[in-house]
Motif scaffolding. Structure first.
Motif, PDB file in Angstrom:
ATOM      1  N   PRO A  72      65.377  82.832  25.432  1.00 25.77           N
ATOM      2  CA  PRO A  72      65.722  83.601  26.641  1.00 25.77           C
ATOM      3  C   PRO A  72      65.563  82.722  27.874  1.00 25.77           C
ATOM      4  O   PRO A  72      64.452  82.292  28.211  1.00 25.77           O
ATOM      5  CB  PRO A  72      64.705  84.752  26.631  1.00 25.77           C
ATOM      6  N   ARG A  74      65.787  83.076  31.209  1.00 22.63           N
ATOM      7  CA  ARG A  74      64.983  83.443  32.366  1.00 22.63           C
ATOM      8  C   ARG A  74      63.503  83.227  32.078  1.00 22.63           C
ATOM      9  O   ARG A  74      62.768  82.666  32.909  1.00 22.63           O
ATOM     10  CB  ARG A  74      65.235  84.898  32.763  1.00 22.63           C
ATOM     11  N   THR A  75      63.061  83.658  30.918  1.00 14.20           N
ATOM     12  CA  THR A  75      61.658  83.470  30.536  1.00 14.20           C
ATOM     13  C   THR A  75      61.302  81.989  30.501  1.00 14.20           C
ATOM     14  O   THR A  75      60.232  81.580  30.960  1.00 14.20           O
ATOM     15  CB  THR A  75      61.395  84.105  29.159  1.00 14.20           C
ATOM     16  N   VAL A  78      60.997  80.532  34.113  1.00 17.12           N
ATOM     17  CA  VAL A  78      59.758  80.983  34.756  1.00 17.12           C
ATOM     18  C   VAL A  78      58.555  80.229  34.189  1.00 17.12           C
ATOM     19  O   VAL A  78      57.685  79.753  34.934  1.00 17.12           O
ATOM     20  CB  VAL A  78      59.576  82.502  34.578  1.00 17.12           C
ATOM     21  N   LEU A  79      58.502  80.116  32.867  1.00 16.53           N
ATOM     22  CA  LEU A  79      57.381  79.426  32.222  1.00 16.53           C
ATOM     23  C   LEU A  79      57.301  77.970  32.672  1.00 16.53           C
ATOM     24  O   LEU A  79      56.207  77.459  32.970  1.00 16.53           O
ATOM     25  CB  LEU A  79      57.535  79.500  30.704  1.00 16.53           C
ATOM     26  N   LEU A 182      62.468  85.327  38.332  1.00 15.75           N
ATOM     27  CA  LEU A 182      62.175  86.633  37.717  1.00 15.75           C
ATOM     28  C   LEU A 182      63.055  87.729  38.299  1.00 15.75           C
ATOM     29  O   LEU A 182      63.407  88.701  37.600  1.00 15.75           O
ATOM     30  CB  LEU A 182      60.708  86.998  37.929  1.00 15.75           C
ATOM     31  N   ASP A 188      71.516  85.432  28.528  1.00 13.11           N
ATOM     32  CA  ASP A 188      71.178  84.427  27.527  1.00 13.11           C
ATOM     33  C   ASP A 188      72.423  83.622  27.177  1.00 13.11           C
ATOM     34  O   ASP A 188      73.554  84.078  27.342  1.00 13.11           O
ATOM     35  CB  ASP A 188      70.616  85.093  26.263  1.00 13.11           C
TER      36      ASP A 188
END
Length: 424
Positions: A72, A74-75, A78-79, A182, A188
């Protein structure tokens, strides 16, 4: 379609700008940290740290592009922002040189995964062809603005703060970038037709090797890296030791290069509507060859004046912008839409492979043998890249032809072919 009317693009662009400025402050602070820990050997320390950065970029970026469609996005973005923020927050705490190397390795591993993922997201959010072209330009303008304003902001901040506080600004920038990501709706990735990771990682590199105009860009990458390494690696020792300047003076000299980049970037959108990208990029190569030769002349003759240095640094910024700014347009016109992530990841790795060659020359050779020899080697590499580009990229390459055939996606659209004609 108005580019900034796209809500998700606004958020993503803002995240990029904030993270870029954080990175710019890190670049200035890292050079001053190296000087604080190593003094005259700062160039070697900075060269080693930046070499580690390039190793991470060259090794990780293609693999990141290969696995983008399995995660994913976006995740992941961010990470990676959170990781970068945490690592930069730890940099002011280092007491040994090897601490810098470890933290830079972690920081740049995250950045190497972030950049190709970010680049691959843009065409999925900005689907209109004309708006997408403007998005590429906006991204480059943001990078050039950062190269100008970050050193200026650093110079102003250093008037009131110690350099280690700049790392705090960088960390905050990465965390704000994470929040903005976020708030962005990021689809995806569409699964690639390649089933093995290496097939996907190598697809973009095979496209470069098989396309004359992209082989030319590979050669121009060397010219950019050779000239840019003088500015990025050697400015801190050159200004402090040769010119007798202060921390603020280091930042202002870096800003001189950024000013050149900004001036060229502001003029290029209109120029590229009338002049072929190849012509613009070859002009940039000539400027960089002249700038590196002038740098060698300055240091070899002992005429290391503030005015002369500022002129050479500004010319270097102009030449780099003339090559880097049109690259995305040429790249976009040379591959099908489905292959864009792989092609951008390939350029990301191949361009940083050039920096992997030139950073040690500027840092290690510059420290051990002096600036005259190191800059002479870099000037030779810059000239070799320029000559290679002229030989590898035919003058009329791509006029009226279709994009490179590929098995990774559907045939090129008429818009793609139109863009190719303009790019070539």
């Amino acid at each position: 379609m108005r580019l900034f009317a796209i809500r998700d693009y606004r958020h993503l662009f803002a995240a990029q700008v904030i993270a870029l400025f954080g990175t710019g402050l890190t670049t200035v602070a890292l050079g001053l940290l190296a000087y604080d820990l190593a003094g005259p050997r700062a160039g070697m320390v900075l060269g080693t740290a930046l070499t580690i950065k390039m190793v991470m970029y060259v090794a990780i970026a293609p693999l990141a592009a290969a696995y983008i469609d399995r995660l994913p996005r976006r995740t992941l973005l961010v990470l990676l922002d959170v990781i970068r923020g945490a690592v930069v927050l730890a940099l002011p705490l280092v007491t040994e040189v090897w601490h810098i190397y470890v933290l830079i390795g972690l920081l740049q591993a995250a950045s190497a995964a972030f950049t190709p993922t970010f680049q691959a997201v843009i065409p999925d959010i900005v689907t209109d062809e004309a708006a997408y072209t403007r998005a590429l330009s906006a991204s480059q303008v943001a990078s050039t603005m950062e190269s100008l304003l970050s050193p200026v902001l650093a110079a102003l901040a250093l008037t009131f703060l110690s350099f280690d506080r700049l790392f705090l600004g960088t960390s905050a920038g990465f965390l704000i970038s994470a929040v903005l990501v976020l708030l962005t709706r990021i689809p995806d990735a569409r699964p690639s037709t390649h089933t093995r990771a290496w097939d996907k990682a190598a697809a973009g590199i095979r496209t470069f090797l098989g396309t004359p105009r992209l082989r030319g860009i590979m050669a121009l990458n060397l010219t950019v890296a050779a000239a840019g390494s003088i500015v990025v690696v050697n400015t801190v020792n050159y200004v402090r030791d040769e010119l007798g300047g202060s921390q603020q003076d280091v930042a202002w000299m870096l800003a001189a290069s950024g000013t050149g980049t900004l001036l060229a970037a502001l003029a290029l959108p209109r120029v590229l509507d009338r002049v072929a990208a190849r012509t613009v990029m070859m002009t940039g190569a000539k400027v960089l060859v002249a700038a590196t030769a002038a740098a060698v002349a300055l240091i070899a003759t002992g005429l290391t004046t503030w005015a002369g240095t500022a002129i050479v640094w500004t010319a270097t910024g102009i030449g780099m912008a003339l090559i880097i700014t049109p690259t995305g347009k040429v790249l976009r016109a040379s591959v099908e839409r489905a292959a864009i992530p792989e092609a951008f990841a390939a350029q990301f790795s191949l361009s940083h492979l050039a920096w992997l060659i030139t950073y040690p020359v500027a840092g290690w050779l510059g420290t051990r043998a002096g600036f005259t020899l190191a800059w002479s080697v870099l000037a030779t590499l810059a000239a070799a890249g320029a000559v290679g580009a002229l030989l590898l990229w035919p003058r009329h390459d791509g006029r009226g032809t279709a994009v490179v055939p590929s098995t990774t996606g559907p045939a090129a659209t008429s818009e793609d072919r139109s863009t190719l004609v303009k790019a070539a």
